[in-house]
Design a protein around this motif. Structure first.
Motif, PDB file in Angstrom:
ATOM      1  N   HIS A 148      -8.902   8.339   3.162  1.00 53.65           N
ATOM      2  CA  HIS A 148      -8.215   6.892   3.320  1.00 53.65           C
ATOM      3  C   HIS A 148      -9.004   5.813   4.605  1.00 53.65           C
ATOM      4  O   HIS A 148      -9.242   4.735   3.996  1.00 53.65           O
ATOM      5  N   THR A 166      -5.172   6.988  -5.760  1.00 53.47           N
ATOM      6  CA  THR A 166      -5.005   6.970  -4.724  1.00 53.47           C
ATOM      7  C   THR A 166      -6.382   6.450  -3.940  1.00 53.47           C
ATOM      8  O   THR A 166      -5.873   5.497  -2.864  1.00 53.47           O
ATOM      9  N   GLN A 167      -6.844   7.015  -3.881  1.00 53.74           N
ATOM     10  CA  GLN A 167      -8.422   6.798  -3.255  1.00 53.74           C
ATOM     11  C   GLN A 167      -9.266   6.206  -4.008  1.00 53.74           C
ATOM     12  O   GLN A 167      -9.575   4.559  -2.907  1.00 53.74           O
ATOM     13  N   THR A 176      -1.461   3.550   2.849  1.00 54.28           N
ATOM     14  CA  THR A 176      -1.600   4.079   1.697  1.00 54.28           C
ATOM     15  C   THR A 176      -1.421   5.924   2.212  1.00 54.28           C
ATOM     16  O   THR A 176      -1.004   6.798   1.235  1.00 54.28           O
ATOM     17  N   THR A 177      -1.546   6.425   3.583  1.00 51.85           N
ATOM     18  CA  THR A 177      -1.495   7.242   4.304  1.00 51.85           C
ATOM     19  C   THR A 177      -0.040   7.542   4.115  1.00 51.85           C
ATOM     20  O   THR A 177       0.527   8.362   4.151  1.00 51.85           O
ATOM     21  N   SER A 213       0.864  -1.431  -0.458  1.00 56.19           N
ATOM     22  CA  SER A 213      -0.092  -0.175  -0.144  1.00 56.19           C
ATOM     23  C   SER A 213       0.831   1.460  -0.176  1.00 56.19           C
ATOM     24  O   SER A 213       0.540   2.688  -1.038  1.00 56.19           O
ATOM     25  N   GLY A 241     -10.873   3.255   2.788  1.00 54.24           N
ATOM     26  CA  GLY A 241     -10.469   1.230   3.427  1.00 54.24           C
ATOM     27  C   GLY A 241     -11.543   0.566   3.822  1.00 54.24           C
ATOM     28  O   GLY A 241     -11.312  -0.521   3.620  1.00 54.24           O
ATOM     29  N   THR A 256      -6.710   2.180  -2.615  1.00 56.75           N
ATOM     30  CA  THR A 256      -6.916   2.463  -1.262  1.00 56.75           C
ATOM     31  C   THR A 256      -8.294   1.540  -0.962  1.00 56.75           C
ATOM     32  O   THR A 256      -7.977   0.408  -0.654  1.00 56.75           O
ATOM     33  N   VAL A 287       0.960   3.887  -3.189  1.00 55.03           N
ATOM     34  CA  VAL A 287       0.405   4.939  -3.405  1.00 55.03           C
ATOM     35  C   VAL A 287       1.330   5.554  -3.706  1.00 55.03           C
ATOM     36  O   VAL A 287       1.549   7.095  -3.960  1.00 55.03           O
ATOM     37  N   VAL A 291      -3.682  -0.983   5.814  1.00 56.56           N
ATOM     38  CA  VAL A 291      -3.607  -0.689   4.529  1.00 56.56           C
ATOM     39  C   VAL A 291      -4.211   1.087   4.522  1.00 56.56           C
ATOM     40  O   VAL A 291      -3.135   1.775   3.488  1.00 56.56           O
ATOM     41  N   VAL A 292      -4.629   0.913   5.693  1.00 58.33           N
ATOM     42  CA  VAL A 292      -4.838   3.091   5.744  1.00 58.33           C
ATOM     43  C   VAL A 292      -3.832   3.633   6.119  1.00 58.33           C
ATOM     44  O   VAL A 292      -3.154   4.205   5.465  1.00 58.33           O
TER      45      VAL A 292
END
Length: 187
Positions: A49, A119-120, A140-141, A7, A53, A123, A11, A136-137
């Protein structure tokens, strides 16, 4: 750990040249206050995100594994194609003074710019694939912060040195591989 690392990497790559990265550059050039901008990006990304998620995790409860495999595979391949289309930033209202301050302006602008963004969507797909919402959150963050914080502090010097077309092609190849892997049932 795999969900977090994949992730983060996906991202971070997908964000290079994205409209939210361009927004980061615009905010940095306009306000010249990096800390409130970076913190605003962090808050907006966490909120956006986390919702994405959750949507991805929810999808796994209503769609069977075979259907989910085909949806994810097709989505990752579509994302690969989307990566090859560069984003442009809408300059509407760029010269207005923010009433809410730099932090709140960044949170609102970044959250809205991220809605429906690559990217959203990534996610959502990653949360559905890995069934690991928190990993994942968090990944991605972190990927968003790795791509955007340097832009805030270093501005266009970073963007001039990064070959955006190459990064987009590498990102597209990774999404295509994930799509083929999902369709083949590798994960």
């Amino acid at each position: 750990m795999e969900a977090f690392l994949v992730s983060t990497g996906i991202v971070a790559l997908a964000e290079i040249g994205d409209k939210t990265q361009l927004l980061s550059l615009l905010l940095a050039a306009r306000f010249r206050k990096p800390w409130p901008i970076v913190l605003g990006i962090l808050v907006a990304t966490l909120a956006n995100h986390a919702l994405a998620g959750a949507a991805g995790a929810w999808v796994t409860t209503v769609v069977g594994p075979q259907v989910l495999r085909w949806v994810l595979g097709g989505s990752f391949i579509a994302m690969a194609s989307w990566m090859l289309v560069p984003d442009k930033l809408d300059d509407a209202g760029a010269d207005k003074v923010p009433r809410l301050g730099v932090f709140a302006t960044t949170v609102i602008a970044f959250f809205l710019a991220e809605m429906g963004d690559k990217t959203q969507v990534a996610t959502v797909m990653l949360a559905a694939q890995y069934k690991a919402w928190l990993a994942v959150v968090a990944g991605t963050t972190l990927g968003m912060m790795l791509a955007n914080a340097p832009v805030v502090w270093l501005g266009d010097r970073v963007l001039r040195r990064v070959p955006i077309r190459v990064v987009h092609r590498v990102s597209a190849a990774i999404f295509a591989a994930l799509g083929i892997g999902a369709l083949a049932g590798w994960a």
